[in-house]
Every structure is written in C-alpha cells, then in structure tokens.
Design a protein around this motif. Structure first.
Motif, PDB file in Angstrom:
ATOM      1  N   UNK A 125       0.745  -1.147   0.033  1.00 14.38           N
ATOM      2  CA  UNK A 125      -0.082  -0.104   0.139  1.00 14.38           C
ATOM      3  C   UNK A 125       1.016   1.367   0.137  1.00 14.38           C
ATOM      4  N   UNK A 126       2.052   1.075   0.044  1.00 15.06           N
ATOM      5  CA  UNK A 126       2.963   2.553  -0.003  1.00 15.06           C
ATOM      6  C   UNK A 126       2.510   3.478  -1.411  1.00 15.06           C
ATOM      7  N   UNK A 127       2.253   2.752  -2.572  1.00 13.09           N
ATOM      8  CA  UNK A 127       1.848   3.594  -3.603  1.00 13.09           C
ATOM      9  C   UNK A 127       0.582   4.277  -3.388  1.00 13.09           C
ATOM     10  N   UNK A 128      -0.310   3.886  -2.700  1.00 12.91           N
ATOM     11  CA  UNK A 128      -1.460   4.534  -2.390  1.00 12.91           C
ATOM     12  C   UNK A 128      -1.547   5.524  -1.120  1.00 12.91           C
ATOM     13  N   UNK A 129      -0.374   5.851  -0.695  1.00 11.70           N
ATOM     14  CA  UNK A 129      -0.074   6.680   0.477  1.00 11.70           C
ATOM     15  C   UNK A 129      -0.474   8.184   0.110  1.00 11.70           C
ATOM     16  N   UNK A 130      -1.042   8.933   1.003  1.00 12.82           N
ATOM     17  CA  UNK A 130      -1.264  10.211   0.666  1.00 12.82           C
ATOM     18  C   UNK A 130      -0.019  11.003   0.070  1.00 12.82           C
ATOM     19  N   UNK A 131       1.139  10.556   0.422  1.00 12.36           N
ATOM     20  CA  UNK A 131       2.325  11.236  -0.122  1.00 12.36           C
ATOM     21  C   UNK A 131       2.813  10.897  -1.561  1.00 12.36           C
ATOM     22  N   UNK A 132       2.354   9.687  -1.876  1.00 14.81           N
ATOM     23  CA  UNK A 132       2.848   9.047  -3.180  1.00 14.81           C
ATOM     24  C   UNK A 132       1.978   9.182  -4.216  1.00 14.81           C
ATOM     25  N   UNK A 133       0.639   8.811  -3.933  1.00 10.37           N
ATOM     26  CA  UNK A 133      -0.412   8.445  -4.526  1.00 10.37           C
ATOM     27  C   UNK A 133      -0.637   9.761  -5.962  1.00 10.37           C
ATOM     28  N   UNK A 134      -0.455  10.856  -5.337  1.00  7.10           N
ATOM     29  CA  UNK A 134      -0.832  12.144  -5.869  1.00  7.10           C
ATOM     30  C   UNK A 134       0.350  12.406  -7.083  1.00  7.10           C
ATOM     31  N   UNK A 135       1.514  11.796  -6.862  1.00 10.39           N
ATOM     32  CA  UNK A 135       2.654  12.298  -7.493  1.00 10.39           C
ATOM     33  C   UNK A 135       2.650  11.883  -9.180  1.00 10.39           C
ATOM     34  N   UNK A 136       2.845  12.871  -9.791  1.00 10.17           N
ATOM     35  CA  UNK A 136       2.995  12.634 -11.344  1.00 10.17           C
ATOM     36  C   UNK A 136       4.262  11.831 -11.826  1.00 10.17           C
ATOM     37  N   UNK A 137       4.243  11.472 -13.108  1.00 15.03           N
ATOM     38  CA  UNK A 137       5.303  10.969 -13.740  1.00 15.03           C
ATOM     39  C   UNK A 137       6.575  11.801 -13.687  1.00 15.03           C
ATOM     40  N   UNK A 138       7.609  11.192 -13.431  1.00 12.18           N
ATOM     41  CA  UNK A 138       8.825  12.060 -13.568  1.00 12.18           C
ATOM     42  C   UNK A 138       9.456  11.806 -15.178  1.00 12.18           C
ATOM     43  N   UNK A 139      10.283  13.019 -15.484  1.00 10.16           N
ATOM     44  CA  UNK A 139      10.440  12.893 -17.220  1.00 10.16           C
ATOM     45  C   UNK A 139      11.187  11.607 -17.660  1.00 10.16           C
ATOM     46  N   UNK A 140      11.827  10.863 -16.808  1.00  9.95           N
ATOM     47  CA  UNK A 140      12.484   9.801 -17.484  1.00  9.95           C
ATOM     48  C   UNK A 140      11.604   8.430 -17.429  1.00  9.95           C
ATOM     49  N   UNK A 141      10.242   8.577 -16.749  1.00  8.17           N
ATOM     50  CA  UNK A 141       9.575   7.386 -16.727  1.00  8.17           C
ATOM     51  C   UNK A 141       8.769   7.163 -18.139  1.00  8.17           C
ATOM     52  N   UNK A 142       8.463   5.820 -18.226  1.00  7.17           N
ATOM     53  CA  UNK A 142       7.680   5.440 -19.380  1.00  7.17           C
ATOM     54  C   UNK A 142       6.385   6.393 -19.111  1.00  7.17           C
ATOM     55  N   UNK A 143       6.033   6.840 -20.208  1.00  4.77           N
ATOM     56  CA  UNK A 143       4.552   7.451 -20.543  1.00  4.77           C
ATOM     57  C   UNK A 143       4.776   9.034 -20.493  1.00  4.77           C
ATOM     58  N   UNK A 144       5.948   9.408 -19.895  1.00  2.00           N
ATOM     59  CA  UNK A 144       6.134  10.970 -19.957  1.00  2.00           C
ATOM     60  C   UNK A 144       6.533  11.378 -21.299  1.00  2.00           C
ATOM     61  N   UNK A 145       5.523  12.238 -21.693  1.00  4.63           N
ATOM     62  CA  UNK A 145       6.011  12.755 -23.083  1.00  4.63           C
ATOM     63  C   UNK A 145       5.185  14.058 -23.222  1.00  4.63           C
ATOM     64  N   UNK A 146       5.323  14.816 -24.462  1.00  6.63           N
ATOM     65  CA  UNK A 146       4.759  16.242 -24.376  1.00  6.63           C
ATOM     66  C   UNK A 146       3.203  16.331 -24.318  1.00  6.63           C
ATOM     67  N   UNK A 147       2.382  15.116 -24.762  1.00 12.76           N
ATOM     68  CA  UNK A 147       1.093  14.943 -24.532  1.00 12.76           C
ATOM     69  C   UNK A 147       0.749  14.764 -23.189  1.00 12.76           C
ATOM     70  N   UNK A 148       1.272  13.945 -22.398  1.00 12.59           N
ATOM     71  CA  UNK A 148       1.369  13.718 -20.927  1.00 12.59           C
ATOM     72  C   UNK A 148       1.513  15.052 -20.411  1.00 12.59           C
ATOM     73  N   UNK A 149       2.360  15.793 -20.487  1.00 12.11           N
ATOM     74  CA  UNK A 149       2.722  17.414 -19.902  1.00 12.11           C
ATOM     75  C   UNK A 149       1.699  18.171 -20.425  1.00 12.11           C
TER      76      UNK A 149
END
Ligand SMILES: [Zn+2]
Length: 278
Positions: A125-149
């Motif tokens: 459940x750590x990914x569902x925690x208040x701190x981590x669940x709202x975080x967006x992708x970082x620039x090196x993560x798969x799925x981060x591209x200009x459309x995501x931004x």
C-alpha cells in the motif's frame, strides 16, 4: 534542495556501496518528529532484523524495500543527507537524526534543517499513500511525453515555472532544473500554461528528459551543500546555463542573465532568449 538527479545519484551510490541484504541490528534516533506516521519506537520495531532488499525512487521520495514486504519512505526536503559509513567512523553528532546499524556499517541520516521525513508502509500500500499517490510521472518514466505534460497543465492559467514545480503535474523537478529546462526551451518562466503551443510542450518535455538525464550522468548538482556521499559532490553545476548565473553572459546571445522572483522562488533567465507567452 535535492531534486530527482540528486536522489537517483544517492540511490546509485548506496547500491554501489553494497548496502543491500544486511540485517538491521539496531536503530538509534535523535528526533521524534522525523517520523510522520509512527513513533520512533514503532519505526525501530518495524525495521529491526529486516534487510534492505532494494532501493528505488518515486519522484524525489526514496523507497527502501525491506524483507517481509515492508517499506520505509524518505524525503530529504531541504538538506537531508544519507551516508553509509563504518560504524566506528566519526559523524556529525549535532545534525545526525537517525542511525540504522548493520553491525560494522551504519546508515546515517543527517539533516541540518530538520525538514526531512520518514514513513513506514507495507509493500502493498505504499503507492496509495497520501504522499505518493498524487505524484505525477517524472521526465524519465515511461509514459512521460509532451502529450502527458500538455494534458496535465495546458488548461491552467498558472505560470509555467510554477506548474512544472508542482509534483502532481510532473515529479522530480525542482528550482535548479526548472530554470535550465525553461532556458533551453526559450520560454519565459512567467508564461501562462494555457498560452503555450504544442511545439512549446514538445520542447519542454524533450528538454526535461535531456537535462535530468545529463544531471544524473553527472551525479547531480552541488550548489551549496549537496553530497551524495562524504567528499563526493555532483558535477552538473559545470553545465548550468542560467541558474545561479546572475550577471553572466547568456551562452546564446551574450545578454546578461537576470534574477527575478516567480511565485517567491528565485529564478534566473535570459530576458532576450526567453519569450513570455502572456
Ligand atoms: Zn540569451
């Protein structure tokens, strides 16, 4: 403040120093409020006799995966540092807030400003925690591209710099790299997100990837005190074009770099190269 490249460099360094798979034999704490969802004694009971089996990161959070599906999560905030050292070596007694002992070696958490945080979770459940669940992708993560931004920020009337620092739009970018990314993209930090074009989003996304990648390759940026281990500093400050460069010549046009405030954050720009999209 450590940003994503500095956090990744710290993780790489801890892994290189062989911190994994050693039994945690003792925990000594010096500041109760370091622990955000447990007491110091609960933290100690949680980690004692477990081993760190992997370390990774979400945005600027360090995730320490322990045996028995336990996790502890660390955010370094302003000045947090983690050192893995011989247990009998000297350390900064005044600013060390936690020591996790593996016997001959210790992991020491040092923090002169005392803003850093520790949380404990179960693996499931750590990914569902208040701190981590709202975080967006970082620039090196798969799925981060200009459309995501674009999808995350194009409807906002906030300044682009403010939007890029918001970890729910894109994770891992802080005040140093956002200045460099916007300079490389030739976009003024006070441009309104909803005035940016697709081409602008493409440029910002691709420069975010390039600059963060290069910063990790250079083990982060040391401006004031950041160290990923004792006596080891980052090298990316050599590649900074605007951040901390007030009154230097712009590398493109020789205009003097200026410093301004954007929503209270010190911001460096070339007023000639960086266009304001109002
Ligand atoms: Zn310029």
């Amino acid at each position: 403040m450590p940003e994503m490249p500095e956090v990744q460099t710290l993780i790489d360094s801890l892994l290189e120093e062989d911190i994994l798979n050693k039994k945690i034999k003792d925990v000594t704490f010096y500041m109760e409020k370091l622990f955000k969802n447990c007491t110091p004694n609960e933290f100690k009971d949680f980690v004692l006799n477990e081993k760190i089996i992997n370390i990774d990161r979400i945005g600027k959070y360090l995730i320490f995966h322990l045996s028995n599906k336990k996790v502890f999560v660390v955010h370094l905030r302003m000045e947090g540092k983690i050192f893995y050292q011989d247990s009998n070596s000297k350390y900064d007694e005044k600013h060390t807030l936690l020591r996790i002992s593996f016997g001959k070696k210790e992991m020491r958490y040092q923090d002169t400003r005392k803003f850093g945080t520790f949380h404990i979770f179960l693996e499931e459940n750590y990914k569902n925690s208040k701190e981590l669940s709202k975080l967006a992708l970082d620039p090196l993560q798969e799925g981060f591209d200009w459309k995501y931004l674009k999808c995350n920020i194009s409807k906002s009337n906030k300044f682009i710099k403010t939007a890029l620092l918001d970890q729910t739009n894109v994770a891992g970018i802080g005040n140093i790299y956002v200045d460099e990314i916007l300079f490389a993209s030739k976009i003024h930090p006070e441009s309104k997100c909803n005035k940016l074009t697709d081409d602008n989003f493409k440029t910002i996304a691709s420069n975010s990837k390039k600059i963060i990648k290069k910063a990790i390759d250079n083990k982060g940026t040391t401006i004031s005190t950041y160290m990923y281990k004792k006596e080891s500093k980052g090298e990316f400050q050599k590649f900074l074009n605007v951040h901390t460069k007030k009154d230097s010549d712009c590398v493109n046009c020789k205009t003097k770099i200026t410093k301004m405030k954007v929503n209270g954050r010190g911001t460096y720009i070339c007023s000639n190269c960086q266009v304001n999209k109002k």
